[in-house]
Design an enzyme around this catalytic site. Structure first.
Site, PDB file in Angstrom:
ATOM      1  N   TYR A  81       0.860  -1.192   0.000  1.00  0.00           N
ATOM      2  CA  TYR A  81       0.000   0.000   0.000  1.00  0.00           C
ATOM      3  C   TYR A  81       0.892   1.238   0.000  1.00  0.00           C
ATOM      4  CZ  TYR A  81      -3.592   3.249   1.890  1.00  0.00           C
ATOM      5  OH  TYR A  81      -4.450   4.294   2.114  1.00  0.00           O
ATOM      6  N   LYS A 109      -1.587  -1.504  -3.898  1.00  0.00           N
ATOM      7  CA  LYS A 109      -2.568  -0.430  -3.916  1.00  0.00           C
ATOM      8  C   LYS A 109      -1.775   0.865  -4.068  1.00  0.00           C
ATOM      9  CE  LYS A 109      -5.843   2.059  -0.947  1.00  0.00           C
ATOM     10  NZ  LYS A 109      -6.444   2.158   0.412  1.00  0.00           N
TER      11      LYS A 109
END
Length: 251
Positions: A81, A109
């Site tokens: 992330y 992400k």
């Protein structure tokens, strides 16, 4: 949430929906020890993969960052992330490329924009957009495989369409004002206020988060009414007055 609450939420999600969907538990931390412990607990209660943010505030060197991710990837499948506005440290592309060779690397992400998404796509690295406003173009023009979305808590059907096989430029344009409103204050203030307005959660906020005031709620109400049946809880939408909110400081 406390870590106990965090793991309980993952367990509840797995119990309720784990047979229909893959549950990715957000068990990352700026402490490698905490991330490892939480990730192990998450897998113990049945999550399918973890979401791993890079260490924030107490930033580390690139060597330390690499070792941190290697350790958490060793535990089980993980999505990285990257959100530099919150961590103040970008995960460099060369590091992601190297980590992508780990057996448990799922993808990333990415919140650093669609040029970054397109770069990873060109390297055959699975990438999910982390930006609701850019997600449609990330999917259809930059090669993202999907989005990790905040707005989909309110308009899930819209994001399902935006992530489908066909481009939806008109629908994407239609929701942009709502998405801007949702992120007018740092997440999750907007979405928590929205869920409260729709009667889907109790009007309780934990400091340091505080809800949108009446004027902001009125603007959001108008935007959601314009979106119509796409909005969950549309028939229950209302302004929640200041006196109805409970703001907790110690709990």
């Amino acid at each position: 949430m406390s870590w106990d609450e965090h793991i309980m939420l993952i367990a509840h999600t797995v119990h309720a929906f784990g047979k229909q969907i893959k549950v990715i538990g957000n068990t990352g931390s700026n402490s490698t020890r905490e991330a490892l412990h939480a990730t192990e607990q998450g897998f113990n209660v049945g999550m399918h993969a973890s979401l791993q943010i890079n260490p924030y505030y107490g930033k580390t060197s690139h060597e330390g960052l690499m070792k941190h991710f290697e350790r958490v990837l060793d535990v089980g499948p993980a999505m990285l992330y990257n959100v530099p506005p919150r961590t103040a440290q970008d995960i460099p592309t060369h590091m992601v490329e190297s980590l992508s060779r780990h057996r448990n690397f799922v993808g990333i992400k990415e919140c650093a924009g669609n040029e970054r998404v397109e770069y990873y796509t060109s390297k055959n690295i699975s990438c999910w957009s982390g930006n609701d406003d850019q997600a449609h173009d990330a999917r259809h023009h930059a090669g993202a495989v999907g989005v990790v979305s905040v707005a989909s808590n309110i308009i899930p059907g819209v994001y399902s369409k935006l992530m489908g096989d066909k481009t939806q430029p008109d629908l994407n344009a239609k929701i942009q004002d709502f998405v801007t409103w949702l992120f007018a204050e740092p997440n999750p203030i907007g979405v928590n206020t929205c869920l409260t307005m729709a009667g889907m959660v109790k009007p309780v906020f934990r400091l340091p988060y505080t809800p949108y005031g009446r004027e902001m709620q009125q603007r959001g109400l108008e935007l959601m009414q314009d979106l119509g049946e796409e909005v969950l809880g549309l028939d229950q939408l209302r302004i929640v007055e200041d006196g109805e909110f409970t703001i907790l400081d110690f709990y």
